[in-house]
Scaffold this motif. Structure first.
Motif, PDB file in Angstrom:
ATOM      1  N   ARG A  13       0.841  -1.207   0.000  1.00 51.63           N
ATOM      2  CA  ARG A  13       0.000   0.000   0.000  1.00 51.63           C
ATOM      3  C   ARG A  13       0.881   1.264   0.000  1.00 51.63           C
ATOM      4  O   ARG A  13       0.634   2.206  -0.746  1.00 51.63           O
ATOM      5  N   GLU A  14       1.927   1.213   0.811  1.00 53.39           N
ATOM      6  CA  GLU A  14       2.820   2.379   0.933  1.00 53.39           C
ATOM      7  C   GLU A  14       3.532   2.653  -0.401  1.00 53.39           C
ATOM      8  O   GLU A  14       3.609   3.799  -0.832  1.00 53.39           O
ATOM      9  N   VAL A  15       4.045   1.590  -1.062  1.00 57.18           N
ATOM     10  CA  VAL A  15       4.817   1.834  -2.292  1.00 57.18           C
ATOM     11  C   VAL A  15       3.922   2.143  -3.474  1.00 57.18           C
ATOM     12  O   VAL A  15       4.378   2.612  -4.507  1.00 57.18           O
ATOM     13  N   GLN A  16       2.626   1.870  -3.339  1.00 56.84           N
ATOM     14  CA  GLN A  16       1.693   2.180  -4.431  1.00 56.84           C
ATOM     15  C   GLN A  16       1.411   3.673  -4.509  1.00 56.84           C
ATOM     16  O   GLN A  16       0.886   4.154  -5.501  1.00 56.84           O
ATOM     17  N   GLN A  17       1.737   4.402  -3.397  1.00 61.33           N
ATOM     18  CA  GLN A  17       1.350   5.830  -3.384  1.00 61.33           C
ATOM     19  C   GLN A  17       2.282   6.687  -4.229  1.00 61.33           C
ATOM     20  O   GLN A  17       3.419   6.375  -4.396  1.00 61.33           O
TER      21      GLN A  17
END
Ligand code: PLP
Length: 388
Positions: free
Chosen positions: A384-388
Motif C-alpha cells: 500500500r505504501e509503495v503504491q502511493q
C-alpha cells in the motif's frame, strides 16, 4: 571485489538480478549483507515452503552430512527408499525416480510416457500435448513442452512431436488428442504465466482422453506440490488422479531434489540403463526431503496455506488498482489495472518486502506455508505504501 562485481564478471547472465546479496535466513525473513531484514513473500520461488533454515530440515541435513552424503545409485540407499515410500503413501502413486530439479523430473516423466507406448506396441504414439503459457523447465525437452515461444526461440531444432492447446480449452484438447497422443502434460495451476488454476472439467477431460487413447496423464506438480495450494498435491482439488506426477521446489525444504512419481504400468516402465542421475536421490537430499515433507504434512502447514491464503486473497482485493485476485492456497496472483507490477517489486524490495512479478500487470505471491496473518498485514501495508 564485491559479490556483485564478482558475479557480473564470472557468472553467466541468465538471471535479471536485483542488486541485493542475501546472506542469512530464518523463518519468513532473509537478511542482506548489510544486515537489513526482508519479509520473503517469494520463498525462493515456492521452494522454501517451511521458510528459511527450518530447524527440523537443518537437523536432518547436519546429521546426514556427518554420516553419508553420497553413494552411487548402483547400491541401495536407505533414505531414498524411505522417501519413496513416504511419497507413495501421500500421493497415491506407487514408485519414484529421484533427480535434482523440476526440469529433470519432467524429462523422466516424458521418457516414461514415450517408452510406455513403445512397450504397448505403438511406436507411432509419440505426441505430447501440453498447454500454451505452461512452464515445465529449461532443458531442451522441457522448453519444448513449455508452451511459450519466448523460451524456445534461440534453441531450435527442438525435439519433435509436441503440441499445445490453450489452457482450460476443453474443445481444443478434444480436437487435438488422437491416435498418436502419447501423453498429456499439465500443471494443475499454471504458475509462471501468472497463477491460473485449471478448471475441473479441463483436467477431467484430459483424464478421459488419456484413458480412451492409452496415453499417460502427467501432472507437473513442481510448483503446486507439497502443500502450496492448500492440499498436499494440487490434483487433490480436482479429483483427477494422474498416471505420472513430478515434484521439486518445496520437496527438499530448500535443499535441491526432484522426483518423478508414477503408478500402474507407468511405475515399472524404466529398467536399468533407461534413465539415471548421478546425484539423484542421494542420502543428503533424501534426508532433507523426508524431514521437510513430514513437517509440511504433520505440522499443519497445508491447512495453514488454506487459511492464510484466503486471508491474503481477501487483503489483496482491498488494494487500489487490483482488478482480480486468483489462486489456490498460498499460490496467488493479483492482476493490476496498470503495468506497474515490476515497479512495485523494486520499491517493495527497498522497503524490505520480497515480491515477484510474472508480467507487467501481475504480482505473484508464494510465501512460505508457515506465514501468518500478521505477516500478511505487514506485507499489505508495505505494498500500500509503495503504491502511493
Ligand atoms: N515445472 C514447473 C511448474 C515450474 O514452476 C518450474 C520452475 O519454476 C519447473 C517445472 C522447472 O523447475 P526447475 O527450475 O527446478 O528445473
Amino acid at each position: 571485489m564485491t559479490t556483485i562485481e564478482l558475479d557480473n564478471q564470472y557468472v553467466m547472465h541468465t538471471y535479471g538480478r536485483l542488486p541485493v546479496v542475501f546472506v542469512r535466513g530464518e523463518g519468513c525473513f532473509v537478511y542482506d549483507d548489510t544486515g537489513k531484514e526482508y519479509l520473503d513473500f517469494l520463498a525462493g520461488i515456492a521452494v522454501n515452503g517451511l521458510g528459511h533454515c527450518p530447524p527440523k530440515v537443518v537437523e536432518a541435513i547436519c546429521n546426514q552430512a556427518a554420516t553419508l552424503m553420497h553413494v552411487s545409485n548402483l547400491y541401495y540407499i536407505a533414505p531414498q527408499a524411505q522417501l519413496a515410500k513416504l511419497l507413495a503413501d501421500l500421493s497415491g502413486m506407487s514408485k519414484a525416480f529421484f533427480c535434482n530439479s523440476g526440469a529433470e523430473a519432467n524429462e523422466a516423466a516424458m521418457k516414461i510416457a514415450r517408452k510406455a507406448t513403445k512397450m504397448a506396441g505403438h511406436p507411432e504414439k509419440t505426441e505430447i500435448i501440453t498447454a500454451l503459457d505452461s512452464f515445465h523447465g529449461r532443458t531442451l525437452a522441457a522448453i519444448t513442452a513449455t508452451g511459450q515461444p519466448k523460451y524456445q526461440k534461440y534453441f531450435a531444432p527442438l525435439p519433435p512431436d509436441y503440441k499445445y492447446v490453450p489452457y482450460n480449452d476443453v474443445e481444443a484438447l478434444k480436437a487435438m488428442a488422437g491416435a498418436r497422443t502419447c501423453a498429456i502434460m499439465m500443471e494443475p495451476v499454471q504458475g509462471e504465466s501468472g497463477v491460473h488454476p485449471a478448471t475441473p472439467e479441463f483436467l477431467r477431460t484430459a483424464r478421459e482422453l488419456c484413458d480412451q487413447l492409452g496415453a499417460a496423464l502427467i501432472f507437473d506438480e513442481v510448483q503446486t506440490g507439497l502443500g502450496r495450494t492448500g492440499r498436499v498435491f494440487g490434483y487433490q482439488h480436482f479429483d483427477v488422479v494422474p498416471d505420472i506426477m513430478t515434484l521439486a521446489k518445496t520437496l527438499g525444504g530448500g535443499f535441491p531434489i526432484g522426483a518423478c512419481l508414477a503408478k500402474g504400468k507407468y511405475a515399472d516402465v524404466f529398467e536399468p540403463g533407461d534413465h539415471a542421475a548421478t546425484f539423484g536421490g542421494n542420502p543428503l537430499a533424501c534426508a532433507a526431503s523426508i524431514a521437510a515433507v513430514t513437517e509440511i504434512v504433520e505440522g499443519g502447514w497445508v491447512e495453514n496455506a488454506t487459511k492464510v491464503g484466503a486471508y491474503l486473497m481477501e487483503q489483496l482485493a482491498t488494494l487500489p488498482g487490483v482488478t482480480e485476485v486468483r489462486g489456490l492456497g498460498l499460490m496467488i496472483a493479483a492482476e493490476l489495472e496498470k503495468p506497474v507490477a515490476k515497479d512495485i517489486v523494486t520499491k517493495a524490495l527497498s522497503k524490505g518486502l520480497i515480491l515477484n512479478a510474472t508480467s507487467d500487470n501481475v504480482l505473484r505471491f508464494v510465501p512460505p506455508l508457515i506465514v501468518t496473518e500478521d505477516l500478511v498485514d505487514k506485507a499489505i501495508a508495505i505494498i500500500r505504501e509503495v503504491q502511493q
